[in-house]
Structure formats: structure tokens, C-alpha cells
Design a protein around this motif. Structure first.
Motif, PDB file in Angstrom:
ATOM      1  N   SER A  65      65.483 -60.910  32.799  1.00 45.19           N
ATOM      2  CA  SER A  65      64.710 -60.012  31.927  1.00 45.19           C
ATOM      3  C   SER A  65      65.024 -58.554  32.228  1.00 45.19           C
ATOM      4  CB  SER A  65      63.206 -60.257  32.091  1.00 45.19           C
ATOM      5  OG  SER A  65      62.870 -61.554  31.698  1.00 45.19           O
ATOM      6  N   LEU A  66      65.151 -58.227  33.521  1.00 46.49           N
ATOM      7  CA  LEU A  66      65.465 -56.844  33.906  1.00 46.49           C
ATOM      8  C   LEU A  66      66.846 -56.445  33.395  1.00 46.49           C
ATOM      9  CD1 LEU A  66      64.856 -54.249  35.466  1.00 46.49           C
ATOM     10  CD2 LEU A  66      65.771 -55.363  37.523  1.00 46.49           C
ATOM     11  N   LYS A  67      67.825 -57.350  33.585  1.00 43.39           N
ATOM     12  CA  LYS A  67      69.189 -57.064  33.114  1.00 43.39           C
ATOM     13  C   LYS A  67      69.198 -56.843  31.597  1.00 43.39           C
ATOM     14  CE  LYS A  67      72.099 -59.912  34.853  1.00 43.39           C
ATOM     15  NZ  LYS A  67      72.874 -61.156  35.024  1.00 43.39           N
ATOM     16  N   ARG A  68      68.470 -57.714  30.880  1.00 43.17           N
ATOM     17  CA  ARG A  68      68.415 -57.628  29.411  1.00 43.17           C
ATOM     18  C   ARG A  68      67.710 -56.330  28.984  1.00 43.17           C
ATOM     19  NH1 ARG A  68      65.782 -62.006  28.881  1.00 43.17           N
ATOM     20  NH2 ARG A  68      67.592 -63.304  29.210  1.00 43.17           N
ATOM     21  N   THR A  69      66.647 -55.970  29.689  1.00 43.84           N
ATOM     22  CA  THR A  69      65.916 -54.741  29.364  1.00 43.84           C
ATOM     23  C   THR A  69      66.794 -53.509  29.549  1.00 43.84           C
ATOM     24  OG1 THR A  69      63.828 -55.756  30.058  1.00 43.84           O
ATOM     25  CG2 THR A  69      63.883 -53.356  29.947  1.00 43.84           C
ATOM     26  N   LEU A  70      67.578 -53.481  30.641  1.00 46.64           N
ATOM     27  CA  LEU A  70      68.458 -52.336  30.885  1.00 46.64           C
ATOM     28  C   LEU A  70      69.555 -52.259  29.824  1.00 46.64           C
ATOM     29  CD1 LEU A  70      68.793 -52.471  34.777  1.00 46.64           C
ATOM     30  CD2 LEU A  70      67.447 -50.896  33.403  1.00 46.64           C
ATOM     31  N   ILE A  71      70.106 -53.417  29.445  1.00 44.60           N
ATOM     32  CA  ILE A  71      71.149 -53.426  28.404  1.00 44.60           C
ATOM     33  C   ILE A  71      70.590 -52.886  27.092  1.00 44.60           C
ATOM     34  CG2 ILE A  71      72.569 -54.943  26.953  1.00 44.60           C
ATOM     35  CD1 ILE A  71      72.926 -56.741  29.423  1.00 44.60           C
ATOM     36  N   ILE A  72      69.406 -53.398  26.700  1.00 37.98           N
ATOM     37  CA  ILE A  72      68.800 -52.944  25.442  1.00 37.98           C
ATOM     38  C   ILE A  72      68.418 -51.467  25.532  1.00 37.98           C
ATOM     39  CG2 ILE A  72      66.779 -53.198  23.946  1.00 37.98           C
ATOM     40  CD1 ILE A  72      66.812 -56.190  24.586  1.00 37.98           C
ATOM     41  N   GLY A 211      68.345 -30.190  24.257  1.00 42.59           N
ATOM     42  CA  GLY A 211      67.938 -31.170  23.238  1.00 42.59           C
ATOM     43  C   GLY A 211      68.487 -32.556  23.526  1.00 42.59           C
ATOM     44  N   ILE A 212      69.727 -32.606  24.043  1.00 42.01           N
ATOM     45  CA  ILE A 212      70.316 -33.904  24.411  1.00 42.01           C
ATOM     46  C   ILE A 212      69.486 -34.558  25.510  1.00 42.01           C
ATOM     47  CG2 ILE A 212      72.349 -35.032  25.377  1.00 42.01           C
ATOM     48  CD1 ILE A 212      74.056 -32.834  24.122  1.00 42.01           C
ATOM     49  N   THR A 213      69.091 -33.746  26.501  1.00 37.48           N
ATOM     50  CA  THR A 213      68.285 -34.286  27.612  1.00 37.48           C
ATOM     51  C   THR A 213      66.980 -34.887  27.093  1.00 37.48           C
ATOM     52  OG1 THR A 213      69.193 -32.600  29.091  1.00 37.48           O
ATOM     53  CG2 THR A 213      67.174 -33.715  29.794  1.00 37.48           C
ATOM     54  N   VAL A 214      66.297 -34.137  26.237  1.00 37.94           N
ATOM     55  CA  VAL A 214      65.017 -34.620  25.691  1.00 37.94           C
ATOM     56  C   VAL A 214      65.229 -35.904  24.900  1.00 37.94           C
ATOM     57  CG1 VAL A 214      63.169 -34.101  24.049  1.00 37.94           C
ATOM     58  CG2 VAL A 214      63.962 -32.341  25.640  1.00 37.94           C
ATOM     59  N   ASN A 215      66.260 -35.914  24.052  1.00 36.95           N
ATOM     60  CA  ASN A 215      66.489 -37.081  23.196  1.00 36.95           C
ATOM     61  C   ASN A 215      66.879 -38.327  23.989  1.00 36.95           C
ATOM     62  OD1 ASN A 215      65.869 -36.268  20.616  1.00 36.95           O
ATOM     63  ND2 ASN A 215      67.830 -35.277  20.301  1.00 36.95           N
ATOM     64  N   VAL A 216      67.730 -38.147  24.999  1.00 35.25           N
ATOM     65  CA  VAL A 216      68.123 -39.311  25.797  1.00 35.25           C
ATOM     66  C   VAL A 216      66.920 -39.860  26.566  1.00 35.25           C
ATOM     67  CG1 VAL A 216      69.571 -40.120  27.696  1.00 35.25           C
ATOM     68  CG2 VAL A 216      70.533 -38.605  25.976  1.00 35.25           C
ATOM     69  N   LEU A 217      66.073 -38.955  27.066  1.00 32.37           N
ATOM     70  CA  LEU A 217      64.866 -39.427  27.763  1.00 32.37           C
ATOM     71  C   LEU A 217      63.946 -40.184  26.810  1.00 32.37           C
ATOM     72  CD1 LEU A 217      64.009 -36.419  30.104  1.00 32.37           C
ATOM     73  CD2 LEU A 217      64.878 -38.667  30.748  1.00 32.37           C
ATOM     74  N   ILE A 218      63.814 -39.683  25.572  1.00 35.99           N
ATOM     75  CA  ILE A 218      63.003 -40.394  24.574  1.00 35.99           C
ATOM     76  C   ILE A 218      63.599 -41.772  24.304  1.00 35.99           C
ATOM     77  CG2 ILE A 218      62.327 -40.430  22.136  1.00 35.99           C
ATOM     78  CD1 ILE A 218      62.085 -37.383  22.271  1.00 35.99           C
ATOM     79  N   GLY A 219      64.930 -41.818  24.141  1.00 37.17           N
ATOM     80  CA  GLY A 219      65.595 -43.094  23.883  1.00 37.17           C
ATOM     81  C   GLY A 219      65.445 -44.067  25.028  1.00 37.17           C
ATOM     82  N   LEU A 220      65.613 -43.560  26.275  1.00 38.46           N
ATOM     83  CA  LEU A 220      65.475 -44.442  27.438  1.00 38.46           C
ATOM     84  C   LEU A 220      64.044 -44.957  27.573  1.00 38.46           C
ATOM     85  CD1 LEU A 220      67.603 -42.562  30.140  1.00 38.46           C
ATOM     86  CD2 LEU A 220      68.058 -44.828  29.179  1.00 38.46           C
ATOM     87  N   ALA A 221      63.070 -44.055  27.374  1.00 40.22           N
ATOM     88  CA  ALA A 221      61.662 -44.455  27.514  1.00 40.22           C
ATOM     89  C   ALA A 221      61.321 -45.542  26.496  1.00 40.22           C
ATOM     90  CB  ALA A 221      60.758 -43.244  27.334  1.00 40.22           C
ATOM     91  N   ASN A 222      61.723 -45.323  25.241  1.00 42.56           N
ATOM     92  CA  ASN A 222      61.423 -46.317  24.203  1.00 42.56           C
ATOM     93  C   ASN A 222      62.204 -47.610  24.419  1.00 42.56           C
ATOM     94  OD1 ASN A 222      59.599 -44.726  22.789  1.00 42.56           O
ATOM     95  ND2 ASN A 222      61.198 -43.713  21.625  1.00 42.56           N
ATOM     96  N   GLY A 223      63.439 -47.479  24.898  1.00 39.63           N
ATOM     97  CA  GLY A 223      64.281 -48.667  25.073  1.00 39.63           C
ATOM     98  C   GLY A 223      63.870 -49.526  26.254  1.00 39.63           C
ATOM     99  N   ILE A 224      63.549 -48.897  27.386  1.00 39.64           N
ATOM    100  CA  ILE A 224      63.231 -49.671  28.588  1.00 39.64           C
ATOM    101  C   ILE A 224      61.875 -50.364  28.475  1.00 39.64           C
ATOM    102  CG2 ILE A 224      62.708 -49.446  31.058  1.00 39.64           C
ATOM    103  CD1 ILE A 224      64.922 -47.375  31.217  1.00 39.64           C
ATOM    104  N   ARG A 225      60.931 -49.719  27.806  1.00 41.83           N
ATOM    105  CA  ARG A 225      59.599 -50.337  27.697  1.00 41.83           C
ATOM    106  C   ARG A 225      59.457 -51.136  26.400  1.00 41.83           C
ATOM    107  NH1 ARG A 225      55.969 -44.962  26.368  1.00 41.83           N
ATOM    108  NH2 ARG A 225      56.779 -44.625  24.277  1.00 41.83           N
ATOM    109  N   ILE A 226      60.536 -51.429  25.720  1.00 45.51           N
ATOM    110  CA  ILE A 226      60.471 -52.085  24.412  1.00 45.51           C
ATOM    111  C   ILE A 226      59.758 -53.437  24.520  1.00 45.51           C
ATOM    112  CG2 ILE A 226      62.717 -53.218  24.629  1.00 45.51           C
ATOM    113  CD1 ILE A 226      63.139 -52.568  21.641  1.00 45.51           C
ATOM    114  N   PHE A 227      58.791 -53.632  23.640  1.00 44.88           N
ATOM    115  CA  PHE A 227      57.990 -54.858  23.652  1.00 44.88           C
ATOM    116  C   PHE A 227      57.738 -55.366  22.232  1.00 44.88           C
ATOM    117  CE2 PHE A 227      53.748 -56.667  22.998  1.00 44.88           C
ATOM    118  CZ  PHE A 227      53.828 -57.795  23.802  1.00 44.88           C
ATOM    119  N   ASP A 228      57.221 -54.460  21.379  1.00 43.63           N
ATOM    120  CA  ASP A 228      56.750 -54.903  20.065  1.00 43.63           C
ATOM    121  C   ASP A 228      57.853 -55.454  19.174  1.00 43.63           C
ATOM    122  OD1 ASP A 228      57.878 -52.433  19.966  1.00 43.63           O
ATOM    123  OD2 ASP A 228      56.177 -51.409  19.038  1.00 43.63           O
TER     124      ASP A 228
END
Length: 292
Positions: A65-72, A211-228
Motif C-alpha cells: 500500500s505504501l509503495k502504491r501510494t508513493l507511486i500514485i 509557484g512551482i514549489t507551492v504547486n508541487v507541494l499541493i500535488g504531493l499532499a493531494n496525491g499521498i493522502r488520496i482516498f476518495d
């Protein structure tokens, strides 16, 4: 007078401090303590130290699950930023339809994810889905790709939908960053003989680095905690092939009597997210300072 000002300041910060302690810090500390027990969500419990954490790292379900979460998470962050930047650069030009295009690119983000997952199930259907139908017409042969019914394709399908859903707000931030780049610097680079591509990588890209820093952090936050999205699309299947760490935590906490185990897993996920965020911020700061 100084003492009176000091006491006045203390009185101002006491309410927000109390709220933070009661509703933020205390639940975190209490949850961490419960993760060191065998608590099942109700009733009594026994303190077992770090046994839950040891079991987690010995669990194949957790590592997969961790490996899959990091990939996604990492794929969604990179691709949504790439598409968001491309769309922002395109819409920063003098196009007559740019207002309409901005709205079209942003719409996926305002669609409820459960509704989006329901629609995408039909689009990705193996037999009658829109994508397989289009591929069949292009290849002139019947194409039957089980996008969400096969462990080989389901992660790719989730990444694709996550990118589609995230690129809107990322594009908006890039648009704001691009419009802050001084026009004089672009014109100066062109006078010096730089091509548009060279000017973009040498002038524009370094100036929109925050702006790149902010956007990548937003993408990582949404991607790593993806559930719904994966939960609404596949429920974690088939054969747990789309089960992210957030879904595994949900199953531990609410579909089994392993609340303490679920809490321990959530702290591991938090730690992983913090490490990735710290590493990325350190790298991005070096880039912004011109050290890379």
C-alpha cells in the motif's frame, strides 16, 4: 506600562492557544498514545509499546500500500504540474477563447469526486467505455482494455483521473506566477537573441520557482493522502491493486477491531509525507537560490 502591554498580549493569545491545545495538539498526543496500545476503539486496552509499528513494517499489505501510494502521489504531483504549467503557458497568450478554456480546464476540480468516479467508471468500462471505443476506431480492431478491472491498469487509471482533477487549481497558480514575470526581462532576452524556448527556461522558469514549489507541494499532499477517488472508483480492488495507504488505514480503523493499528499506520503515513515534503522543500530552496 511594559508589564501591562505584556499581560494584554498574553490575554489575546490565550484563547487561540487553548483552542489549538484542546482541538489539535491533545488529539494528536492522545492518538499517538493509543497507537502504542491494543485498543480496538472502545473499552479497555493494554500498553504494548511499539509492537504495532513493528508489525506494520513486517506487513506485506502495508508495504504494498505504501509503495502504491508513493507511486500514485509522486506521479500525480509531477504530471498535474506538467499539464498545469503547459495549460498556463498556453492560456497566458493572447487567445480569444482563453476565458472559456480556463473555465473548461478548471471544471474537473469543482465536480464532486464521487460523481467524477461514477462517470469515469463508464468512460473506462472495458466493453462499452468511451476510451476503448475510440481506441477501437483508431486501431480498426476491437480494443478491450480492463482499465479499472485489472491490477495491471488500475493504478494508471487512478493517476490519470487524479491528474485530470488536480490540474485546474495548479494551472491557476501558474497563471498568476506567469503574469508576475516582468515583460521587460522577456523582451531583453529576445533582443539578446534568445529563442522563446531558451527565454522560458532561462528567465520565466526561475522567476516562477516559488509557484512551482507551492504547486508541487499541493500535488504531493493531494496525491499521498488520496482516498476518495480510488475508494469511490474501485473500493481498493481488484485484489487490493488500487488500495492506497489511506484506504488501508480506513479499513484498519473502521472495518476491523484494529483501531490502534490504524492509528499507528496513520502516524507512519504522516511521517512519510513530512520526510518527502522536507526533502522537496530543501531541493526547491536550492533551486530558487540558484544552487542547482
Amino acid at each position: 506600562m511594559q508589564k501591562k502591554l505584556f499581560l494584554t498580549g498574553i490575554m489575546f493569545i490565550i484563547p487561540i492557544t487553548a483552542i489549538m491545545v484542546i482541538f489539535f495538539f491533545y488529539p494528536i498526543v492522545q492518538s499517538f498514545y493509543y497507537s502504542l496500545t491494543d485498543w480496538n476503539g472502545v473499552g479497555s486496552y493494554t500498553f504494548i509499546g511499539f509492537d504495532n509499528y513493528v508489525d506494520i513494517f513486517n506487513s506485506e499489505l502495508f508495504t504494498e500500500s505504501l509503495k502504491r501510494t508513493l507511486i500514485i502521489g509522486i506521479s500525480a504531483a509531477v504530471l498535474s504540474n506538467l499539464f498545469g504549467l503547459i495549460f498556463a503557458v498556453m492560456l497566458d497568450q493572447a487567445l480569444k477563447t482563453k476565458s472559456l478554456l480556463r473555465a473548461l480546464f478548471y471544471i474537473p476540480n469543482v465536480i464532486p469526486i464521487v460523481v467524477a468516479a461514477f462517470v469515469w467508471r463508464y468512460i473506462l468500462d472495458a466493453n462499452n467505455g468511451l476510451i476503448n471505443t475510440l481506441l477501437s476506431k483508431v486501431s480498426e480492431d476491437r480494443v478491450v482494455i480492463p482499465w479499472i478491472d485489472s491490477p495491471d491498469y488500475v493504478v494508471f487509471a487512478i493517476i490519470m483521473i487524479a491528474v485530470w482533477q488536480m490540474w485546474g487549481p495548479i494551472m491557476v497558480i501558474y497563471l498568476a506566477s506567469l503574469q508576475g514575470v516582468p515583460q521587460e526581462m522577456k523582451e531583453a532576452s529576445m533582443i539578446d537573441g534568445a529563442s522563446k524556448v531558451r527565454g522560458f527556461f532561462s528567465i520565466t522558469l526561475p522567476l516562477i520557482a516559488p509557484g512551482i514549489t507551492v504547486n508541487v507541494l499541493i500535488g504531493l499532499a493531494n496525491g499521498i493522502r488520496i482516498f476518495d477517488l480510488p475508494y469511490a472508483l474501485t473500493g481498493g480492488g481488484p485484489a487490493n491493486a488500487s488500495e492506497t495507504l489511506a484506504i488501508r488505514i480506513y479499513k484498519y480503523a473502521f472495518s476491523s477491531p484494529d483501531m490502534a493499528y490504524g492509528l499507528a499506520t496513520s502516524f507512519v503515513l504522516t511521517l512519510v509525507a513530512m520526510v518527502i515534503t522536507y526533502v522537496f522543500i530543501a531541493v526547491s530552496r536550492k533551486y530558487e537560490q540558484g544552487a542547482l
